[in-house]
Scaffold this motif. Structure first.
Motif, PDB file in Angstrom:
ATOM      1  N   GLN B 191     -64.298 -19.108  38.055  1.00  0.00           N
ATOM      2  CA  GLN B 191     -65.085 -20.185  38.677  1.00  0.00           C
ATOM      3  C   GLN B 191     -65.090 -21.414  37.784  1.00  0.00           C
ATOM      4  O   GLN B 191     -64.891 -22.539  38.237  1.00  0.00           O
ATOM      5  N   ASP B 211     -70.061 -15.185  48.226  1.00  0.00           N
ATOM      6  CA  ASP B 211     -70.985 -15.276  47.108  1.00  0.00           C
ATOM      7  C   ASP B 211     -71.727 -16.611  47.188  1.00  0.00           C
ATOM      8  O   ASP B 211     -71.174 -17.661  46.863  1.00  0.00           O
ATOM      9  N   GLU B 213     -74.147 -17.757  45.472  1.00  0.00           N
ATOM     10  CA  GLU B 213     -74.350 -18.354  44.158  1.00  0.00           C
ATOM     11  C   GLU B 213     -73.128 -19.182  43.753  1.00  0.00           C
ATOM     12  O   GLU B 213     -73.244 -20.301  43.253  1.00  0.00           O
ATOM     13  N   GLU B 214     -71.956 -18.605  43.988  1.00  0.00           N
ATOM     14  CA  GLU B 214     -70.702 -19.307  43.702  1.00  0.00           C
ATOM     15  C   GLU B 214     -70.619 -20.585  44.535  1.00  0.00           C
ATOM     16  O   GLU B 214     -70.239 -21.650  44.037  1.00  0.00           O
ATOM     17  N   VAL B 216     -73.061 -22.465  45.842  1.00  0.00           N
ATOM     18  CA  VAL B 216     -73.948 -23.557  45.423  1.00  0.00           C
ATOM     19  C   VAL B 216     -73.558 -24.096  44.048  1.00  0.00           C
ATOM     20  O   VAL B 216     -73.712 -25.286  43.770  1.00  0.00           O
ATOM     21  N   TYR B 217     -73.011 -23.245  43.216  1.00  0.00           N
ATOM     22  CA  TYR B 217     -72.623 -23.683  41.871  1.00  0.00           C
ATOM     23  C   TYR B 217     -71.462 -24.683  41.926  1.00  0.00           C
ATOM     24  O   TYR B 217     -71.452 -25.676  41.210  1.00  0.00           O
ATOM     25  N   ARG B 246     -75.475 -23.262  35.152  1.00  0.00           N
ATOM     26  CA  ARG B 246     -75.713 -22.179  36.102  1.00  0.00           C
ATOM     27  C   ARG B 246     -77.195 -21.848  36.289  1.00  0.00           C
ATOM     28  O   ARG B 246     -77.613 -21.361  37.328  1.00  0.00           O
ATOM     29  N   SER B 247     -77.968 -22.117  35.224  1.00  0.00           N
ATOM     30  CA  SER B 247     -79.372 -21.700  35.259  1.00  0.00           C
ATOM     31  C   SER B 247     -80.276 -22.743  35.939  1.00  0.00           C
ATOM     32  O   SER B 247     -81.491 -22.565  35.995  1.00  0.00           O
ATOM     33  N   LEU B 251     -80.467 -24.970  41.808  1.00  0.00           N
ATOM     34  CA  LEU B 251     -79.388 -24.136  42.338  1.00  0.00           C
ATOM     35  C   LEU B 251     -79.945 -22.824  42.875  1.00  0.00           C
ATOM     36  O   LEU B 251     -79.556 -22.357  43.944  1.00  0.00           O
ATOM     37  N   HIS B 252     -80.886 -22.250  42.118  1.00  0.00           N
ATOM     38  CA  HIS B 252     -81.465 -20.969  42.539  1.00  0.00           C
ATOM     39  C   HIS B 252     -82.262 -21.135  43.820  1.00  0.00           C
ATOM     40  O   HIS B 252     -82.214 -20.293  44.707  1.00  0.00           O
ATOM     41  N   ARG B 255     -79.841 -21.477  46.637  1.00  0.00           N
ATOM     42  CA  ARG B 255     -79.219 -20.183  46.933  1.00  0.00           C
ATOM     43  C   ARG B 255     -80.146 -19.335  47.800  1.00  0.00           C
ATOM     44  O   ARG B 255     -79.743 -18.771  48.813  1.00  0.00           O
ATOM     45  N   ASP B 256     -81.445 -19.282  47.397  1.00  0.00           N
ATOM     46  CA  ASP B 256     -82.397 -18.471  48.165  1.00  0.00           C
ATOM     47  C   ASP B 256     -82.538 -18.991  49.585  1.00  0.00           C
ATOM     48  O   ASP B 256     -82.627 -18.220  50.542  1.00  0.00           O
TER      49      ASP B 256
END
Ligand SMILES: Nc1ncnc2c1ncn2[C@@H]1O[C@H](COP(=O)(O)OP(=O)(O)OP(=O)(O)O)[C@@H](O)[C@H]1O
Ligand SMILES: [Mg+2]
Lengths: 252, 284
Positions: B191, B211, B213-214, B216-217, B246-247, B251-252, B255-256
């Motif tokens: 990635q 994925d 998470e992938e 949105v990252y 990433r943190s 982003l989190h 993702r949710d």
């Protein structure tokens, strides 16, 4: 290295045992000596025929027949199998006939072929060609048909020109099954050739054996058995070696 | 030059690179057992030059089909797909596609596989070897030029496939779950590499992934598709500069939000949908 040597030794053990058993049986006189000759006599016959050039003469005649017959049959098989795989029309037209004919044992064609062609050279070459044709055609058909759609898609994606597509994608993709087919075709052609020579020929390894049988020279017959077996074994191994060479890209 | 500033400037300021994808009224049916099965229905989408867009959606909703249509592998569809205004009627080296499986040819070495993509390109023969070597190095595969695919790990083979797709320098790169077969750690590595390459080459990217998470990252926008028939349910903007941490809490949260949307039952047709549309900034 050692394990390789010990493996070969392992494979030879039954052969040595068989020879010992054979020697013991003939020494014990279980069968009349004219019927079950001793291994040593066979070796002597082999050496004698080698020295006077008889063996080489018969062998070169048989191998020439094999070469010509197999060459013709395999070439026709490759072309036919590939055409059948690439063209729906060819498959619809010739597929059923091909599938039916390939079930017929080659030796079952012999009586008819003798009537049509006589027992001369062309008869043997045609029989050998037929024996080679069917396994090679079948392998070529399966090989080309079996090329996955994904290979075609990658070629389409990168607009691979026709010649590199045929030579660098289609051919290598179809090669493994085709090589196996060639190997089966070659050994089968050899078997059928010996059988033909036994039945009807003026020369060749098979004829040499048949003549010897009529003269009760069982040592020469067994020498012929040994030679034809050895040649068959070497042909099989030879193509296997080529397979391993060309398919180095395959995972071990 | 920073790519994000490029996106923030209005399209009227004439973007310096091309690779604008326009999909209008796209529908696709497959015939299965004599019956016509709608797979994609009324897809409208505009992807800006240099944008990274991800597609997520339930299995079987037509994501791969959509990429194959854009790639030109399948030309039997209704509606219109255009790249920089030009109608797509077949495959072309200006569009690259990375499949889920690497699809390297097992009888070719890595460099032969990558070089294969250039057989029909306008790049002079003398320069091809150098370009192939550059792309192999770009994906950290230097030293493996002569290796056959079976001698590479899964992650290396997939990077090889990415090198092959990049070597023609496509204006638009389509990625169909390119990292789906990789383990979590290799995945994160590739990635990062993908993002590095994207920031360098600035080609337009359209990536299908499972994925979230992938998605949105890496992406500027995430498209959520619905199934039966496949259509766009919602488009989520990820308005954060690249490269990203990433943190990052945003982003989190995103993702949710996307995961919640994916789990939601499909709204019955006719009912108004919660469509978040991008402000119209179309290139044409
Ligand atoms: N060649 C084909 N012939 C008939 N139906 C097809 C064909 N290819 C795909 N389909 C159908 O189209 C639908 C969408 O397939 P597609 O592969 O695009 O889904 P997807 O969204 O990529 O799924 P996944 O996430 O599992 O990869 C599926 O219902 C599939 O059965
Ligand atoms: Mg898919």
């Amino acid at each position: 290295m050692t394990s390789n040597l010990s493996r070969i030794g392992f494979g030879l053990a039954p052969l040595v045992a068989l020879l010992l058993l054979w020697q013991a049986a003939s020494a014990a006189g279980l069968f009349p000596p004219q019927v079950l000759v001793a291994p040593a006599d066979v070796v002597a016959a082999l050496l004698a025929m080698w020295r006077n050039g008889e063996l080489v003469a018969h062998l070169s005649i048989s191998l020439t027949r094999l070469l010509i017959g197999f060459g013709l049959g395999a070439a026709a098989g490759l072309a036919f199998g590939t055409a059948l795989a690439l063209s729906r029309l060819a498959e619809a037209l010739f597929g059923p006939l091909f599938q039916a004919l390939r079930q017929v044992p080659v030796l079952a064609f012999l009586p008819m072929l003798v009537l049509l062609l006589g027992i001369e050279e062309r008869f043997k070459i045609v029989v050998v060609a037929i024996a080679a044709f069917f396994p090679v055609a079948l392998a070529a058909f399966d090989g080309v048909r079996g090329v996955p759609r994904s290979h075609f898609e990658v070629a389409k994606l990168y607009r691979t020109p026709l010649l590199p597509f045929l030579g660098r994608i289609l051919l290598p993709a179809a090669t493994p099954p085709v090589l196996t087919g060639l190997r089966i075709g070659l050994t089968r052609a050899w078997l059928v050739l010996i059988a033909c020579e036994l039945l009807a020929a003026g020369s060749g390894i098979g004829q040499m054996m048949e003549m010897a049988r009529q003269l009760f020279r069982i040592d020469v017959v067994l020498a012929g058995v040994f030679v034809s077996g050895l040649i068959g074994f070497l042909l099989d191994r030879g193509v296997k070696l080529i397979e391993r060479r060309t398919l180095r890209w395959k995972a071990a | 030059m920073n790519v994000t500033t490029l996106f923030d400037t209005p399209a009227a300021a004439s973007p310096p690179i091309d690779g604008a994808l326009t999909i209008a009224g796209l529908s696709k049916d497959f015939t299965v057992g004599g019956r016509s099965l709608p797979v994609l229905d009324g897809i409208d989408l505009v992807v800006r030059p240099g944008e990274f867009v991800s597609i997520v959606g339930p299995s079987g909703c037509g994501k791969s089909t959509l990429l194959r249509l854009v790639a030109g592998l399948d030309t039997d569809f209704a509606g219109e797909i255009r790249l920089d205004g030009k109608r797509i009627t077949g495959t072309d080296l200006d569009r690259g596609l990375i499949f889920q499986d690497h699809r390297l040819f097992p009888w070719m070495t890595l460099e032969e596989n990558v070089g294969l993509a250039l057989l029909n390109s306008s790049i002079p023969k003398a320069q091809r070897a150098r370009i192939v070597a550059e792309h192999i190095a770009l994906l950290n595969l230097a030293g493996f030029e002569k290796a056959y695919p079976h001698q590479l790990s899964g992650g290396m083979a997939q990077r090889g496939a990415i090198a092959r797709a990049l070597v023609t320098e496509p204006k638009l790169l389509l990625l169909d779950e390119p990292l789906g077969a990789l383990d979590a750690l290799t995945r994160i590595h590739v990635q990062t590499e993908l993002q590095r390459i994207w920031l360098r080459q600035r080609s337009t990217m359209l990536m299908v992934t499972h994925d979230v998470e992938e998605a949105v990252y890496l992406s500027d926008r995430v498209i959520i598709m619905g199934a039966k028939p496949g259509r766009i349910r919602r488009i989520v903007d990820i308005d954060l500069p690249h490269p990203r941490e990433r943190s990052l809490p945003q982003l989190h949260r995103l993702r949710d939000e996307i995961l919640a949307e994916l789990i939601q039952p499909v709204p019955t047709p006719g009912e108004p949908e919660n469509l978040v549309r991008l402000p119209v900034r179309e290139a044409m």
